[in-house]
Structures are given as structure tokens and as C-alpha cells.
Scaffold this motif. Structure first.
Motif, mmCIF file in Angstrom:
data_model
loop_
_atom_site.group_PDB
_atom_site.id
_atom_site.type_symbol
_atom_site.label_atom_id
_atom_site.label_comp_id
_atom_site.label_asym_id
_atom_site.label_seq_id
_atom_site.Cartn_x
_atom_site.Cartn_y
_atom_site.Cartn_z
ATOM 1 N N UNK A 125 5.813 4.904 0.860
ATOM 2 C CA UNK A 125 6.899 5.376 1.715
ATOM 3 C C UNK A 125 7.230 6.835 1.393
ATOM 4 N N UNK A 126 7.074 7.198 0.121
ATOM 5 C CA UNK A 126 7.339 8.582 -0.291
ATOM 6 C C UNK A 126 6.361 9.539 0.406
ATOM 7 N N UNK A 127 5.082 9.132 0.489
ATOM 8 C CA UNK A 127 4.084 9.963 1.164
ATOM 9 C C UNK A 127 4.418 10.116 2.642
ATOM 10 N N UNK A 128 4.789 9.022 3.288
ATOM 11 C CA UNK A 128 5.136 9.067 4.709
ATOM 12 C C UNK A 128 6.320 9.987 4.961
ATOM 13 N N UNK A 129 7.317 9.924 4.080
ATOM 14 C CA UNK A 129 8.497 10.778 4.242
ATOM 15 C C UNK A 129 8.128 12.249 4.026
ATOM 16 N N UNK A 130 7.224 12.493 3.103
ATOM 17 C CA UNK A 130 6.812 13.865 2.845
ATOM 18 C C UNK A 130 6.057 14.434 4.053
ATOM 19 N N UNK A 131 5.209 13.599 4.682
ATOM 20 C CA UNK A 131 4.481 14.043 5.870
ATOM 21 C C UNK A 131 5.447 14.293 7.022
ATOM 22 N N UNK A 132 6.436 13.423 7.178
ATOM 23 C CA UNK A 132 7.419 13.607 8.255
ATOM 24 C C UNK A 132 8.184 14.918 8.062
#
Length: 220
Positions: free
Chosen positions: A139-146
Motif C-alpha cells: 500500500x505504501x508503494x501505491x500511495x507513493x506512485x499516486x
């Protein structure tokens, strides 16, 4: 006379529709065709033809309207060539590559990225980029991409290291970048995400570090 100045590749369809009009099957037709210029090169036109009849319903003569569309057709052909050239480069590159709208919707992904994830284009195109399979490592990676998409949409160039998920849940580190594409007025029109597999580079760095540490131990 028109058969002698019509491009042979267009003549069959042209004559077919003329015969249909004479048989009463159609009362007009329209087509794009090429005439042969007196200098020998083809010229594109938009042709519209109507058959005029006498009081007894017998053919009198054809009335044709011809519009020069040569410049438009050349522009279309040039666009197709450029698109094919871009598609070839886009899909043959070894890097993961895509196209995003400024809001982060994935518009296109290249073959390298799709093959790595074992994905079909329909599974990812149209989705928010950060919700696609590649970024489900955390989820941390997804938030960073967003957050990266939001920054790139404001015109920033983004680059960082991130983990990407592949088929059968394999994960590799990539050198990820997100580049905004601007129009003439400076507005962001597209975002270009790219990812370069750096797994081998990371392994080499780790082996070098271990080797140096072992040498330090031996020297003590």
C-alpha cells in the motif's frame, strides 16, 4: 475518359458503383479515390456522383462533384507512419514504459511491461496507474506512485527506486521515472512513466559490498 486517369487500385470499385447506378440499385455514390496527375503522380480527391435520368427514367448523364483532399490524405498517411514508428519503438524497448493522462489514468502500456506482469492490455488500461497490478507490492508503494502522479501533473519530473510486481508474484526493483509532457502553453497533456530493471545492478552492488567487508575483516 475517367478510367484512363483513375488510379488502377481505385478503378474497380469506381466502375462497380457506376454499374450499380445504371442498374438502378443506387442513385448516387461517394468515395475517396486517386486521379493520375498529368505529371504521373496520384492526387487524392473526394468524389461524389449522381446519375440524372430523363422523364422516362432513362440515364441522361452523370453529375460529379470533386473535392481535392490530397493534403489531408498525405497528413493522415504521415500520421499513420509516425504512429507505427512510435508503436514499434514503444513496444520493442527493454524498459517498462507507458502513457498516462494527467489524472493518472493508464492510457497505454508497452509489451515489455505487459509481458513482465503476465497481463493483457485490457486488464490495466483505463485504471488509475497506482491501482494496476505492477504496484500491488504494498500500500505504501501505491500511495507513493499516486503522489508521484499528482506531482508530475503539476509539471515536476519524478524519479525514484521502487519495487514492481511481475507474474507469479515475482518482485524486481526498478529505476522509476515519471515525465510530464507539455503543450505549447505549458499545460501538462500526458505523463510518461518508465521503469528500468536494476535487479542485476543491485546484486552486483551487494556482492561488491560483501567483498569489501570480507577484505576489511581479513586486514584486521
Amino acid at each position: 475518359e475517367f478510367p484512363s486517369i483513375t488510379d488502377p487500385d481505385d478503378l474497380v470499385d469506381d466502375l462497380r458503383q457506376v454499374r450499380m447506378m445504371l442498374r438502378g440499385e443506387i442513385d448516387h455514390y461517394s468515395m475517396e479515390k486517386r486521379y493520375i496527375h498529368k505529371q504521373g503522380h496520384p492526387v487524392w480527391v473526394q468524389l461524389g456522383v449522381v446519375l440524372l435520368l430523363d422523364s422516362e427514367g432513362q440515364p441522361l448523364y452523370f453529375m460529379a462533384e470533386i473535392q481535392d483532399i490530397h493534403s489531408r490524405k498525405l497528413a493522415e498517411e504521415n500520421l499513420i507512419r509516425n504512429e507505427n514508428r512510435f508503436s514499434g519503438i514503444f513496444n520493442q524497448t527493454f524498459q517498462f514504459c507507458g502513457l498516462l493522462s494527467p489524472d493518472g489514468t493508464l492510457l497505454e502500456a508497452n509489451k515489455t511491461a505487459l509481458d513482465y506482469g503476465g497481463l493483457d492490455r485490457s486488464e490495466v488500461v483505463g485504471k488509475p496507474f497506482w491501482e494496476t497490478y505492477w504496484w500491488t507490492t504494498s500500500q505504501e508503494t501505491q500511495e507513493r506512485i499516486r503522489s508521484a502522479v499528482e506531482a508530475a501533473a503539476r509539471g515536476e519530473f519524478i524519479r525514484f527506486e521502487a519495487d514492481v510486481r511481475g507474474r507469479e508474484d515475482t518482485v524486481v526493483p526498478v529505476d522509476f521515472s515519471l515525465k510530464p509532457l507539455l503543450d505549447e502553453e505549458g499545460n501538462v497533456t500526458l505523463l510518461i512513466p518508465e521503469g528500468r530493471d536494476i535487479a542485476e545492478q543491485k546484486r552486483t552492488q551487494l556482492e561488491l559490498q560483501r567483498s569489501l567487508e570480507e577484505k576489511e575483516v581479513l586486514l584486521k
